[in-house]
Scaffold this active site. Structure first.
Site: not given
Lengths: 476, 102
Positions: A399-401, A440
């Site tokens: 997701n965040d990456t 996050s």
């Protein structure tokens, strides 16, 4: 023969084996033998330290039979329990296990310091200010590493879900730290190592509380950096207590780990574009939730088999795996799927974000477990420009990456973190369990893009469907 | 016994720390990122040497308080050693060279 001579010779051999073992561990080809080499060194060092029974003071010799039995019981108990838990834990839970074992080491270092502070005569040395200062420093670092690692473990293990923050937290932490340092200074300069037991206990409690306070506000995404930092802390604490005990093996091994761990921490923080200072004083998402930009577009769910068929007829597919893959234990099924694609002449590559799966290299380990050859696994920097040429980018539980906001949106709390440019691919499929946010807590605008389709479901089940879809197509 | 008991004071200790720090720095400096987690785990194992210090403290204990502290210290140290070893070994076991393709 003189017991001290034997001990010192074995320590030199052990120190050499540790360094040589770590050196071997730094290359994938020799890594496996490296841990065995270091393990042999450890075995020698631990066994020979029972010779301290011979060199102990006369006062201690009176208690020797009890002390020896206690040592043997503690050693066996610790080894058996840790060995057993380490064997049965799932590969996905590795990061928190490292955290807890690291915490134990920090705790042991703090206890050695405690033993010195409660009874400075233990090693028979006169009270030397330098020694006392180093003892107290080791005590603080070791105790912080212990309580901090326990909190890190609890957070990664899902036992503590909340990120606990109060306003003025930094002042609170600073105040607690100052109190700990103040008592530490008093123990050295005021009490010359003969502080009252109550005060010494208070010193340790406050230091432990500081470790908790320091770790509680840190978000899960930053946890790998923190664990690595505490790993370095424990190393330094061990080195410090090694000096206190005049033990070269502890000094060398502790300092090597302290330095290596510090560098590793910096490398990890750099990979996430976070400064270590930023991580520790964690102002990650405090004021960010309001600053989220408006997101346009909608989520477009699609069927696993449709996605599979499109990949089957693609030229080039790049897979970006994340923590979701690890949780679902889908790496074996994924590789089976990849092999099917390869059989149909699809060029398949893996793109690994430096912190994919919560820790640097964690994803590589999981893929290696499934037997994926490491020549199709690429680091982010090597493959990021290739997404432009890819027909399909398959995001699995990441997701965040893969959030493009990190490159484009200054207001985003993850702005500046290097991410995989999956959105450059012609088509993006995202396999995801639900519509939740990433670690996050940031909404991912990638999911709303026109060329993105969502495949909802447990990664393992989705992979099974995809494999079936390709098999159903036959050889056509 | 004094003849062979080592003594590290002041600058000798600083030299040891300095050289050890450079060694640690050099070992990690050129490591591919895929090995970061195993190496962190490996270095985690190495600082399990603290177990040796705890054994020293326990074998020199003269009061019940010191015995309790020493016992827990050895217990923790042993946990660090064994856990660190098993986890590292399990991780590294998975690094098999890829000789199947091409």
């Amino acid at each position: 023969m003189d017991a001290n001579l034997i001990i010192n010779v074995v320590y030199i051999v052990a120190a050499f084996l540790f360094i040589y073992g770590l050196k071997r561990m730094s290359s994938p080809v020799t890594a496996r033998s490296g841990i065995v080499v270091a393990g042999v060194g450890m075995l020698f060092a631990v066994l020979v330290s029972f010779l301290y029974a011979v060199t102990a003071s006369e006062a201690a010799k009176a208690h020797m039979s009890v002390n020896l039995s206690l040592a043997a019981v503690a050693l066996i108990l610790g080894v058996v329990v840790a060995y057993w838990t380490g064997k049965k834990v799932a590969m996905t839970a590795m990061p928190q296990m490292i955290a807890i074992y690291n915490g134990l080491g920090g705790g042991a270092a703090a206890l050695i310091a405690a033993s010195e502070l409660f009874a400075p005569a233990v090693s028979g040395e006169s009270e030397d200010v330098v020694r006392l200062v180093v003892t107290v420093i080791g005590a603080i670092i070791g105790a912080v590493s212990f309580s901090g690692s326990v909190i890190a473990w609890a957070k990664l293990d899902g036992r503590i879900k909340k990120t606990w923050r109060v306003s003025g937290q930094q002042f609170l932490n600073g105040a607690v730290m100052l109190v700990a340092l103040g008592i530490g200074a008093y123990l050295v300069f005021g009490a010359h190592g003969h502080g009252a037991v109550g005060l010494t206990v208070a010193f340790f409690i406050i230091t432990l509380v500081f470790g908790v306070l320091m770790t509680m506000p840190i978000g899960g995404a930053d946890m790998p950096v923190v664990i690595s930092l505490y790993n370095a802390f424990t190393g330094l604490a061990v080195g410090a207590e090694g000096f206190v005990l005049q033990n070269p093996a502890l000094m060398i091994a502790g300092m090597v780990v302290g330095a290596a761990g510090t560098l590793l921490t910096l490398l990890m923080a750099k990979a996430m574009n976070r400064s270590v200072k930023n991580v520790i004083f964690s102002n990650f998402a405090v004021e960010s939730s309001a600053a989220q930009g408006e997101i346009e577009g909608s989520l477009k769910p699609t069927d696993a088999s449709d996605a599979a068929v499109q990949m089957r007829y693609a030229q080039k597919v790049i897979i970006a795996p994340g923590y979701g893959l690890a949780v679902a234990q889908a790496q074996h099924k994924l590789y089976e799927f990849v092999k099917l694609l390869q059989a149909h002449d699809v060029d398949v590559k893996f793109a690994i974000h430096p912190v994919a799966g919560r820790m640097p290299g964690h994803m590589n380990v999981l893929l290696a477990e499934a037997g994926v050859p490491y020549d199709i696994i690429h680091d982010m920097d090597d493959i990021n420009e290739e997404f432009k040429e890819a027909d399909v980018a398959l995001v699995i539980g990441a997701n965040d990456t893969v959030n493009p906001a990190a490159r484009t949106q200054k207001s985003s709390p993850i702005y500046g973190m290097p991410v995989l440019k999956v959105d450059d691919a012609k088509q993006v499929y995202v396999i995801k369990r639900g519509e939740g946010k990433g670690y996050s807590g940031v909404v991912n605008e990638l999911f709303y893009r026109d060329n993105t389709n969502m495949v909802y479901g447990d990664a393992q089940k989705v992979m099974v469907k995809m494999i079936q879809a390709i098999k159903d197509l036959g050889e056509g | 016994m004094e003849a062979t008991a080592l003594s590290f004071t002041g600058f000798v200790a600083l030299y040891i720390f300095m050289l050890a720090a450079f060694t640690g720095y050099e070992i990690i400096g050129r490591v591919p990122s895929i090995l970061h987690t195993p190496l962190m785990s490996g270095s985690n194992f190495v600082h399990g040497i603290v177990c040796v210090g705890a054994i020293f403290a326990l074998l020199n204990a003269t009061t019940p308080l010191e015995q309790v502290i020493g016992f827990v210290g050895v217990l923790f140290g042993a946990g660090n050693v064994a856990g660190g070893y098993v986890v590292t070994e399990r991780m590294l076991e998975m690094f098999k060279p890829s000789d199947k393709k091409k």
